[in-house]
Write a protein that holds these residues in place. Structure first.
Motif, short mmCIF file in Angstrom:
data_model
loop_
_atom_site.label_atom_id
_atom_site.label_comp_id
_atom_site.label_asym_id
_atom_site.label_seq_id
_atom_site.Cartn_x
_atom_site.Cartn_y
_atom_site.Cartn_z
N VAL A 67 -9.21 2.83 -1.18
CA VAL A 67 -9.51 3.49 0.09
C VAL A 67 -9.67 5.00 -0.09
CG1 VAL A 67 -8.59 4.01 2.37
CG2 VAL A 67 -8.38 1.75 1.44
N MET A 94 -5.86 4.17 7.48
CA MET A 94 -5.95 4.07 6.00
C MET A 94 -5.24 2.80 5.50
SD MET A 94 -7.00 7.11 4.10
CE MET A 94 -5.80 7.56 2.89
N THR A 114 -7.52 12.61 2.81
CA THR A 114 -7.46 11.72 1.66
C THR A 114 -6.08 11.75 1.00
OG1 THR A 114 -9.72 12.50 1.31
CG2 THR A 114 -8.84 11.00 -0.34
N SER A 138 0.83 -1.20 0.00
CA SER A 138 0.00 0.00 0.00
C SER A 138 0.87 1.25 0.00
CB SER A 138 -0.88 0.05 1.25
OG SER A 138 -1.77 -1.01 1.25
N LEU A 151 -7.45 -0.12 6.40
CA LEU A 151 -8.61 -0.12 5.49
C LEU A 151 -8.21 -0.66 4.12
CD1 LEU A 151 -10.50 3.27 6.02
CD2 LEU A 151 -11.40 0.96 6.29
N ASP A 152 -7.04 -0.22 3.66
CA ASP A 152 -6.59 -0.67 2.33
C ASP A 152 -6.42 -2.19 2.31
OD1 ASP A 152 -5.81 -0.19 -0.36
OD2 ASP A 152 -3.75 -0.59 0.23
N GLY A 178 -9.21 -2.80 0.15
CA GLY A 178 -8.52 -2.21 -1.00
C GLY A 178 -8.66 -2.99 -2.31
#
Ligand code: GDD
Ligand code: MN
Length: 385
Positions: free
Chosen positions: A262, A249, A315, A202, A252-253, A257
């Protein structure tokens, strides 16, 4: 980052006569990758310690600096003038420990790659032992760990220690291996282990080891060796609240993902908060101005600006726009969203005229505009690849 594996250049080039004059008598064994941000007071100290620790090893060091305002890159280049084993990669307009480490490794041609902080908090004296363990036991990764017998946190306050504990627990959800210290930023990795993982990484945030373990297609063979985290003597830690966010993040990815990016999810969440702030501001401004169009115009402006600021912080933290680039990015974002609004109203009106119910028409318009805003702003506002 996906698709075919990298070739490791084992095919020899010695057939070319002039290349017989290369400087190294033994092949390069170890690249030490050091991510830096504002470490100008530390890099020379670290380099000095590496000279001592790695005596007898064929090594090089690559500092990956994210255009530090304190000119760390210039300090590294000055050191590199005296010794070609020292190299500097200076990245402009980007931030992130994880992605810096990946780029440093991509610039290496050694069989083994170490990662160590540039602030002397990791114990570089362990590097030879880590390298020997990796090689002798034919492992993929050897990790400097604070959570195995003999290791320690040094003088961490209770708050940081608790955060670290929670983050370590959370890592279990994406890291299948039974790793005591997945938060460690101090480890040695073998080239094949890196190459079979690099396209799945990621690259988000601080926690590159979690990223590696969560992304490898074949579980790593690993070992942890104890060390005690040292106190920082010079410069400041870059750990702040947003680092925690970036860790979320990364998780989450790893969770979703593969299904949906994400960034897009976060962008939509920010958009949702924009709708709420729009309605709030609209209800307030309607009381101030009697004209609906003026109030609506005002509320739209506030919502767009709010969305831009949030996206820039949450973001796109790794490509955050600051100073002049913040302003030009904001103007571009206004322009992109204005087109999004036109598309939204246009599509929704057409759907409604075709006798779709109001909410399907409205949803169709909103979906088109969020997809438009996301894809175009990722290229023209935050220069995503
Ligand atoms: N290139 C680059 N870009 N380097 C960065 C960035 C960045 O955005 N942010 C931090 N660094 C560098 C720092 O200059 C330092 O060399 C190293 O990464 C670690 O940053 P620190 O700010 O000193 O982190 P820390 O001491 O709070 O955190 C450490 O502890 C963690 C364990 O919980 C680090 O060692 C982490 O790697 C480790 O995971
Ligand atoms: Mn540190």
């Amino acid at each position: 980052m996906r698709s075919k594996p990298l070739k490791s250049g084992s095919e020899s080039v010695v057939g070319t006569p002039a290349l017989g004059r290369q400087l190294r008598t033994r092949p390069l064994e170890l690249t030490v990758v050091v991510p830096t941000f504002n470490e100008s007071t530390n890099v020379e100290l670290l380099l000095g310690s590496l000279y001592v620790a790695l005596e007898g090893t064929e090594w090089e060091v690559i500092f990956v600096d994210d255009d530090s305002p304190d000119d760390t890159a210039a300090v590294v280049r000055r050191l590199a003038q005296r010794d070609t084993r020292v190299r500097c990669i200076q990245r402009i307009g980007r931030r992130g420990l994880g992605s810096a480490v990946i780029e440093g490794m991509l610039a290496s041609s050694a069989q083994y790659m170490a990662v160590i902080d540039g602030d002397m908090q990791h114990d570089e004296r362990l590097l030879p032992l880590m390298l020997a363990t990796l090689r002798d036991e034919n492992l993929d990764v050897v990790i400097g760990s604070r959570h195995v017998a003999g290791g320690g946190l040094g003088n961490w306050d209770i708050r940081r220690a608790t955060f670290s504990k929670i983050a370590t627990k959370l890592a279990r959800s994406v890291v299948p291996a039974d790793l005591a210290d997945p938060m460690s930023g101090f480890f040695i990795l073998s080239r094949p282990a890196f190459e079979r993982t690099v396209r799945q990484l990621s690259g988000q945030g601080f926690k590159i080891l979690v990223d590696l373990f969560a992304s490898t297609p074949i579980p790593y063979r690993f070992k942890e060796v104890p060390y005690t985290f040292r106190t920082r003597l010079h410069g400041e830690s870059k750990l702040d609240g947003l680092i925690v966010w970036q860790y979320v993040m990364l998780l989450l990815d790893k969770w979703i993902g593969r299904v949906v990016p994400v960034r897009f999810v976060v962008f939509c969440a920010v958009g949702g908060s924009g709708v709420i702030s729009h309605l709030l501001v609209l209800s307030l401004t309607l009381k101030l101005f009697s004209s609906f169009p003026i109030a609506q115009f005002f509320a739209t402006g506030v919502a767009m600006t709010g969305n831009f600021v949030l996206n820039n912080i949450l973001t796109y933290r790794d490509k955050q726009l600051v100073g002049k680039r913040f302003l030009s990015g904001l103007l571009r974002f206004y322009a992109i969203c204005s087109v999004g609004i036109l598309a939204n109203v246009g599509i929704a009106s057409v759907a409604f005229a075709q006798n779709y119910t109001w909410w399907i028409s409205g949803l169709a318009g909103a979906t088109i505009s969020v997809v438009w805003n996301y894809s175009v702003s990722s290229i023209f506002t935050w220069n995503d690849e």
